[in-house]
Design a protein around this motif. Sequence first.
Motif, PDB file in Angstrom:
ATOM      1  N   GLU A  38      -2.054   7.015  10.604  1.00  0.00           N
ATOM      2  CA  GLU A  38      -1.971   5.721   9.827  1.00  0.00           C
ATOM      3  C   GLU A  38      -0.874   4.759  10.347  1.00  0.00           C
ATOM      4  O   GLU A  38      -1.013   3.381  10.455  1.00  0.00           O
ATOM      5  CB  GLU A  38      -1.724   6.281   8.534  1.00  0.00           C
ATOM      6  CG  GLU A  38      -2.685   7.126   7.955  1.00  0.00           C
ATOM      7  CD  GLU A  38      -4.080   6.481   7.534  1.00  0.00           C
ATOM      8  OE1 GLU A  38      -4.385   5.473   8.017  1.00  0.00           O
ATOM      9  OE2 GLU A  38      -5.057   7.130   7.199  1.00  0.00           O
ATOM     10  N   HIS A 152      -6.692   2.570   1.547  1.00  0.00           N
ATOM     11  CA  HIS A 152      -5.623   3.550   1.524  1.00  0.00           C
ATOM     12  C   HIS A 152      -5.167   3.812   0.147  1.00  0.00           C
ATOM     13  O   HIS A 152      -5.270   4.882  -0.124  1.00  0.00           O
ATOM     14  CB  HIS A 152      -4.501   3.257   2.437  1.00  0.00           C
ATOM     15  CG  HIS A 152      -4.754   3.343   3.883  1.00  0.00           C
ATOM     16  ND1 HIS A 152      -5.598   2.441   4.661  1.00  0.00           N
ATOM     17  CD2 HIS A 152      -4.580   4.448   4.884  1.00  0.00           C
ATOM     18  CE1 HIS A 152      -5.728   2.859   5.910  1.00  0.00           C
ATOM     19  NE2 HIS A 152      -4.960   4.100   5.978  1.00  0.00           N
ATOM     20  N   ILE A 190       2.157   4.753   2.021  1.00  0.00           N
ATOM     21  CA  ILE A 190       1.505   3.745   1.598  1.00  0.00           C
ATOM     22  C   ILE A 190       2.366   2.417   1.008  1.00  0.00           C
ATOM     23  O   ILE A 190       2.153   1.315   1.301  1.00  0.00           O
ATOM     24  CB  ILE A 190       0.299   4.052   0.638  1.00  0.00           C
ATOM     25  CG1 ILE A 190      -0.849   4.938   1.387  1.00  0.00           C
ATOM     26  CG2 ILE A 190      -0.647   2.579   0.063  1.00  0.00           C
ATOM     27  CD1 ILE A 190      -1.719   5.455   0.492  1.00  0.00           C
TER      28      ILE A 190
END
Length: 205
Positions: A38, A152, A190
Amino acid sequence: MKNNPINSSLGIFPKSWSEEHAGRIPGNIPIWVGILSELTEFGIFFVAYFIAKFYYPEVFTQGPQSLHTSLGVTNTIILLTSSYFMAKAMANIRLDNKSKCERYLWLAFFCGCLYLIIKTWEFYWNDLQGFGPSTSEFFTVYYYMTFNHFLHVGWASCAILWVIFRLRSGAYSSKENSGLEALAVYWHMIDLMWILIFPLLYVLR
């Protein structure tokens, strides 16, 4: 989530847990493989941002002025708050306080949902102003970065529901909580990405 004296003094991590796990990398190998992939994806977005900003400086100077900055600030506060709730959930499962752990997980989940609602409204507001992915180079980058982050947050919020279900079924305790810890690490990643995205898109001129 390595421990330090400040965390211990604040009661964030119980002393026995911190002594036993000092120096240990949180989560597990699969989640770190996922996080690294990611981070690579977001890294490509950041490189694209700076390249586009270099070639279209005027567009990237005007772009942030067209955004609803207050919504961006609100979502930043919401995600920072959600990270606090996730950290508290981890602290409580390490104390075997499952009821408080679940409560903080629900709070983190609601923060995630609130972020998604506000972000959806922001996309709608942009559309009302006539701004879309093809409006300019700035908005192309803006939509690629923010919609990717939106996804996400969405599936991480769904993962919180799964973790709550697992918690209620007795899967986690002070001795075994790697699944919950993996989610916490991912959630913090995130939030970190948004902390980087927000100033690039909403603040820098």
